[in-house]
Design an enzyme around this catalytic site. Structure first.
Site, PDB file in Angstrom:
ATOM      1  N   LYS A   1       0.640  -1.333  -0.017  1.00 39.79           N
ATOM      2  CA  LYS A   1       0.140   0.146   0.166  1.00 39.79           C
ATOM      3  C   LYS A   1       0.869   1.277   0.121  1.00 39.79           C
ATOM      4  CE  LYS A   1      -4.155  -1.820   2.264  1.00 39.79           C
ATOM      5  NZ  LYS A   1      -5.024  -1.544   3.215  1.00 39.79           N
TER       6      LYS A   1
ATOM      7  N   ASP B   1      -9.984   3.063   2.303  1.00 33.81           N
ATOM      8  CA  ASP B   1      -9.966   2.125   3.463  1.00 33.81           C
ATOM      9  C   ASP B   1     -10.575   3.346   4.493  1.00 33.81           C
ATOM     10  OD1 ASP B   1      -8.939  -0.032   2.880  1.00 33.81           O
ATOM     11  OD2 ASP B   1      -6.867   0.751   3.162  1.00 33.81           O
TER      12      ASP B   1
END
Length: 299
Positions: free
Chosen positions: A83, A120
């Site tokens: 990420k 997220d």
């Protein structure tokens, strides 16, 4: 470097438009089940797969080049450990993802370039709204365990939601300090760093506890955390979803705390990516979807 298995991914897609989840390891991911459910529900001729990609820039760079040159590839999701590494390998990154410092969703734009996004934080907030509708962000401090990619998104979302104080607790103190410096707002609210040894004391007076570490996940050490100082009205959220009911959630529920498991965050964070890859509006998170994915987890 072991080259990612692009051929198997292409064979599975069989000429259809596709997206996939990238990680190391990646076999545990339920994202294919999630997106497969929506593809079937909407009768879209597409597919969503998995791709194991080793840590390090070379393999991830090769994966992004594969998406750019493959007409039917629409993008991918990123999970550990990619990420943060993705930020420097993409053609563009949204302001939100840049602020968070992590990307979990990659979308191929009309000109073939790749844009990194972070959904997220969106998934985290939507999961709290669904699972703990009585939670009031401005009412009490929040405690966040961890300082990785998920923690970044959670902290940013909590700051944006108006939480008056965020307490960061991580096994490596400097990583928590770095996040406090990064996310402290300019309006006088505070991000406080507590030592890992004081993690139980940090729960006093909190209205929300979020575990963003891998502790408590299948195959990982347990999360050793006493809950006595945590008010019973505080919401306890564990982003781990394998197992679905972690030891932290079981103990919190037994003492009367409202709990939110990690599955709803997974489900909600997938909505913007699905719409970007396959078109149409964002799909809803329904009881049928949650039942399908939870069933695959053995819950």
């Amino acid at each position: 470097m072991t080259a990612p298995d692009f051929d198997s991914l292409l064979a599975t897609a069989a000429g259809r438009r596709f997206a996939f989840i990238v990680g190391w390891p990646v076999s545990h991911s339920r994202s294919p089940l999630l997106h497969g459910f929506w593809l079937k529900e909407r009768r879209i001729d597409g597919c969503y797969g998995r791709l194991a990609v080793e840590p390090g820039g070379a393999a991830l760079r090769a994966t992004f080049d594969f998406i750019r040159r493959t007409p039917q590839a629409r993008g991918c999701n990123l999970t550990l450990p990619h990420k943060i590494d993705a930020l420097d390998l993409l053609d563009a990154v949204t302001p939100a993802a840049s602020r968070i410092g992590a990307v979990n969703t990659v979308v191929k734009r009309a000109d073939g370039t790749l844009e990194g996004r972070n959904t997220d934080g969106f998934g985290f907030v939507e999961a709290l709204r669904a699972g703990a509708p009585a939670w009031q962000p401005a009412a009490a401090p929040a405690v966040v365990l961890g300082a990785g990619g998920a923690a970044r998104a959670v902290i940013a979302a909590l700051v944006d939601a108006g939480v008056p104080e965020v307490r960061l607790v991580n096994r490596t103190r400097q990583a928590a300090i770095d996040l406090a410096v990064r996310f402290t707002p300019d309006d006088g609210r505070t991000l406080v760093v507590d030592d890992w040894a004081r993690r139980a004391a940090a729960l006093a007076g909190a209205g929300l506890l979020v575990n963003t570490t891998s502790l408590g996940m299948d195959g990982q050490p347990a999360l050793d955390l006493e809950l006595e100082a945590l008010p019973t009205a505080a919401v306890v959220n564990d982003v781990v979803y394998v197992p679905l009911r972690t030891d932290l959630l079981r103990r919190a529920q037994a003492r009367g705390n409202p709990t939110v498991d990690g599955l709803d965050m997974l489900l909600h964070q997938g909505r913007p990516g699905f719409a970007a890859w396959f078109g149409g509006s964002e799909p809803p998170v329904t009881p049928a979807l949650r039942t399908a994915v939870a069933g695959d987890l053995g819950a």
